[in-house]
Design a protein around this motif. Structure first.
Motif, PDB file in Angstrom:
ATOM      1  N   MET A   1     -14.071  10.245  -5.822  1.00 55.79           N
ATOM      2  CA  MET A   1     -12.890  10.421  -4.991  1.00 55.79           C
ATOM      3  C   MET A   1     -12.795  11.880  -4.542  1.00 55.79           C
ATOM      4  SD  MET A   1      -8.844   9.743  -5.887  1.00 55.79           S
ATOM      5  CE  MET A   1      -9.073   7.987  -6.115  1.00 55.79           C
ATOM      6  N   GLU A   2     -12.597  12.097  -3.248  1.00 51.27           N
ATOM      7  CA  GLU A   2     -12.463  13.455  -2.734  1.00 51.27           C
ATOM      8  C   GLU A   2     -11.153  14.082  -3.207  1.00 51.27           C
ATOM      9  OE1 GLU A   2     -12.823  13.190   1.459  1.00 51.27           O
ATOM     10  OE2 GLU A   2     -14.941  12.671   1.426  1.00 51.27           O
ATOM     11  N   SER A   3     -11.162  15.398  -3.327  1.00 45.76           N
ATOM     12  CA  SER A   3     -10.027  16.093  -3.932  1.00 45.76           C
ATOM     13  C   SER A   3      -8.728  15.896  -3.155  1.00 45.76           C
ATOM     14  CB  SER A   3     -10.336  17.584  -4.057  1.00 45.76           C
ATOM     15  OG  SER A   3     -10.623  18.152  -2.782  1.00 45.76           O
ATOM     16  N   HIS A   4      -8.799  15.911  -1.814  1.00 42.86           N
ATOM     17  CA  HIS A   4      -7.563  15.772  -1.043  1.00 42.86           C
ATOM     18  C   HIS A   4      -6.986  14.358  -1.178  1.00 42.86           C
ATOM     19  CE1 HIS A   4     -10.504  14.162   1.880  1.00 42.86           C
ATOM     20  NE2 HIS A   4      -9.482  13.504   2.398  1.00 42.86           N
ATOM     21  N   VAL A   5      -7.855  13.357  -1.344  1.00 43.36           N
ATOM     22  CA  VAL A   5      -7.384  11.987  -1.555  1.00 43.36           C
ATOM     23  C   VAL A   5      -6.719  11.876  -2.925  1.00 43.36           C
ATOM     24  CG1 VAL A   5      -8.079   9.567  -1.743  1.00 43.36           C
ATOM     25  CG2 VAL A   5      -9.184  11.051  -0.058  1.00 43.36           C
ATOM     26  N   PHE A   6      -7.338  12.494  -3.919  1.00 46.25           N
ATOM     27  CA  PHE A   6      -6.774  12.474  -5.271  1.00 46.25           C
ATOM     28  C   PHE A   6      -5.394  13.131  -5.300  1.00 46.25           C
ATOM     29  CE2 PHE A   6      -6.073  14.677  -9.293  1.00 46.25           C
ATOM     30  CZ  PHE A   6      -6.216  13.642 -10.209  1.00 46.25           C
ATOM     31  N   ILE A   7      -5.266  14.283  -4.661  1.00 44.91           N
ATOM     32  CA  ILE A   7      -3.985  14.999  -4.651  1.00 44.91           C
ATOM     33  C   ILE A   7      -2.919  14.198  -3.911  1.00 44.91           C
ATOM     34  CG2 ILE A   7      -2.814  17.068  -3.809  1.00 44.91           C
ATOM     35  CD1 ILE A   7      -5.456  18.571  -4.292  1.00 44.91           C
ATOM     36  N   ARG A   8      -3.298  13.597  -2.798  1.00 48.60           N
ATOM     37  CA  ARG A   8      -2.352  12.798  -2.021  1.00 48.60           C
ATOM     38  C   ARG A   8      -1.894  11.573  -2.804  1.00 48.60           C
ATOM     39  NH1 ARG A   8       1.972  12.258   0.746  1.00 48.60           N
ATOM     40  NH2 ARG A   8       1.964  10.596   2.308  1.00 48.60           N
ATOM     41  N   LEU A   9      -2.826  10.934  -3.524  1.00 47.43           N
ATOM     42  CA  LEU A   9      -2.472   9.771  -4.330  1.00 47.43           C
ATOM     43  C   LEU A   9      -1.504  10.159  -5.442  1.00 47.43           C
ATOM     44  CD1 LEU A   9      -2.774   6.836  -5.175  1.00 47.43           C
ATOM     45  CD2 LEU A   9      -4.866   7.468  -6.412  1.00 47.43           C
ATOM     46  N   ALA A  10      -1.760  11.264  -6.100  1.00 45.08           N
ATOM     47  CA  ALA A  10      -0.853  11.722  -7.156  1.00 45.08           C
ATOM     48  C   ALA A  10       0.545  12.001  -6.597  1.00 45.08           C
ATOM     49  CB  ALA A  10      -1.423  12.972  -7.819  1.00 45.08           C
ATOM     50  N   GLU A  11       0.617  12.619  -5.427  1.00 46.87           N
ATOM     51  CA  GLU A  11       1.917  12.895  -4.804  1.00 46.87           C
ATOM     52  C   GLU A  11       2.667  11.604  -4.483  1.00 46.87           C
ATOM     53  OE1 GLU A  11       0.942  15.214  -1.422  1.00 46.87           O
ATOM     54  OE2 GLU A  11       0.717  17.109  -2.534  1.00 46.87           O
ATOM     55  N   LEU A  12       1.945  10.607  -3.964  1.00 47.85           N
ATOM     56  CA  LEU A  12       2.575   9.330  -3.637  1.00 47.85           C
ATOM     57  C   LEU A  12       3.126   8.642  -4.883  1.00 47.85           C
ATOM     58  CD1 LEU A  12       0.313   7.620  -0.932  1.00 47.85           C
ATOM     59  CD2 LEU A  12       2.741   8.147  -0.744  1.00 47.85           C
ATOM     60  N   LEU A  13       2.342   8.646  -5.946  1.00 50.99           N
ATOM     61  CA  LEU A  13       2.787   7.988  -7.174  1.00 50.99           C
ATOM     62  C   LEU A  13       4.030   8.659  -7.743  1.00 50.99           C
ATOM     63  CD1 LEU A  13      -0.620   7.275  -8.959  1.00 50.99           C
ATOM     64  CD2 LEU A  13       0.749   5.725  -7.554  1.00 50.99           C
ATOM     65  N   VAL A  14       4.138   9.986  -7.578  1.00 54.68           N
ATOM     66  CA  VAL A  14       5.305  10.705  -8.093  1.00 54.68           C
ATOM     67  C   VAL A  14       6.528  10.481  -7.209  1.00 54.68           C
ATOM     68  CG1 VAL A  14       6.261  13.001  -8.524  1.00 54.68           C
ATOM     69  CG2 VAL A  14       3.945  12.446  -9.296  1.00 54.68           C
ATOM     70  N   THR A  15       6.355  10.571  -5.889  1.00 55.25           N
ATOM     71  CA  THR A  15       7.507  10.525  -4.982  1.00 55.25           C
ATOM     72  C   THR A  15       8.026   9.115  -4.727  1.00 55.25           C
ATOM     73  OG1 THR A  15       5.998  10.504  -3.080  1.00 55.25           O
ATOM     74  CG2 THR A  15       6.821  12.650  -3.816  1.00 55.25           C
ATOM     75  N   LYS A  16       7.142   8.104  -4.785  1.00 60.36           N
ATOM     76  CA  LYS A  16       7.561   6.757  -4.387  1.00 60.36           C
ATOM     77  C   LYS A  16       7.410   5.685  -5.463  1.00 60.36           C
ATOM     78  CE  LYS A  16       6.787   5.166  -0.358  1.00 60.36           C
ATOM     79  NZ  LYS A  16       6.141   4.642   0.867  1.00 60.36           N
ATOM     80  N   TYR A  17       6.586   5.926  -6.464  1.00 58.83           N
ATOM     81  CA  TYR A  17       6.243   4.826  -7.372  1.00 58.83           C
ATOM     82  C   TYR A  17       6.484   5.157  -8.846  1.00 58.83           C
ATOM     83  CZ  TYR A  17       4.207   3.101  -3.088  1.00 58.83           C
ATOM     84  OH  TYR A  17       4.030   2.690  -1.785  1.00 58.83           O
TER      85      TYR A  17
END
Length: 251
Positions: A1-17
């Motif tokens: 997994m590319e780093s920017h995808v990993f960071i974006r996924l972590a942000e989504l899980l925190v803000t929405k899920y």
């Protein structure tokens, strides 16, 4: 997994899920633990050594990330267009598929995923044909290699046709399973009862739906049997074409 995808996924899980960072562990580290376990089949003990956390913390964070990803899956595992108006580029731009598969909107199949069942006496229904415990997972994938539907609760001994039949019954009237519009179809195995579902979104497979010649008399129903035979032959022909194309690509 590319780093920017990993960071974006972590942000989504925190803000929405609902994934919450703590003083001891950031959300990115919890997600990294989860991905490391799933991608590399690592044990809890191995993760304790690598991430310097207790076994209880590793287990708890794994389950927290899993809960968030299950919520995330409800928004991401779905068709991009429920009406399937656009013909997939994979079909439209490949002479091997066009125009034979112009109505195809994806492929449906079942796969077995290894499972650990506790207590041990509850493991028997999960024993698959290969002799170990699995879950039988039914999934639909589109031509961009994206999952549009997943049903992942069945024991390894469950037959594929039973999973499809009961899934359709359970989800009837709900906007979860994407029934093919008129003229569209999924590619399926020969043992799947999906041929009538292609044409009739309200059709529900029923193993007890049989003709009773004594009750209906000696009516001439040769045309109906002829149509049914044509449907079966077309399904066999469709599967034969798909198998040939896949073998051609492999060679």
């Amino acid at each position: 997994m590319e780093s920017h995808v990993f960071i974006r996924l972590a942000e989504l899980l925190v803000t929405k899920y609902g994934l919450h960072p703590t003083r001891e562990m950031r959300a990115e580290e919890a997600l990294a633990i989860f991905l490391w376990i799933c991608a590399h089949n690592q044990s809890n003990r191995t993760l304790q050594t690598r991430f310097k956390h207790s076994g209880e913390t590793i287990s708890r964070k794994f389950n927290e990330v899993l809960t968030s990803l299950v919520m995330f899956s409800r928004d991401i595992i779905r068709p991009a267009d429920y009406n399937f108006k656009e013909v997939p580029r994979k079909i439209r731009d490949d002479y091997k598929f066009w125009p034979h598969f112009r109505g195809c909107i994806g492929a449906m199949d079942d796969t077995h995923v290894r499972a650990v069942v506790t207590p041990k006496e509850d493991e028997i229904p999960y024993i698959c044909i290969r002799g170990y415990a699995t879950q039988n997972v039914m999934a639909i994938c589109d031509f961009d290699m994206l999952f549009t539907f997943v049903e992942a609760r069945w024991e390894g001994s469950a037959h594929d046709s039973r999973i499809l039949t009961e899934t359709l019954a359970k989800l009837k009237g709900k906007n979860i399973f994407s029934y093919p519009p008129e003229g569209k179809f999924y590619l399926v195995d020969a043992d799947e009862e999906f041929d009538k579902c292609d044409a009739d979104p309200n059709y529900m497979p029923n193993v007890e739906d049989e003709d009773d010649s004594d009750e209906h008399g000696d009516e001439d129903d040769s045309d109906e049997h002829g149509d049914a035979a044509d449907d079966v032959n077309m399904s066999i022909f469709r599967n034969s074409i798909a198998t040939s194309l896949m073998n051609m690509r492999r060679s």
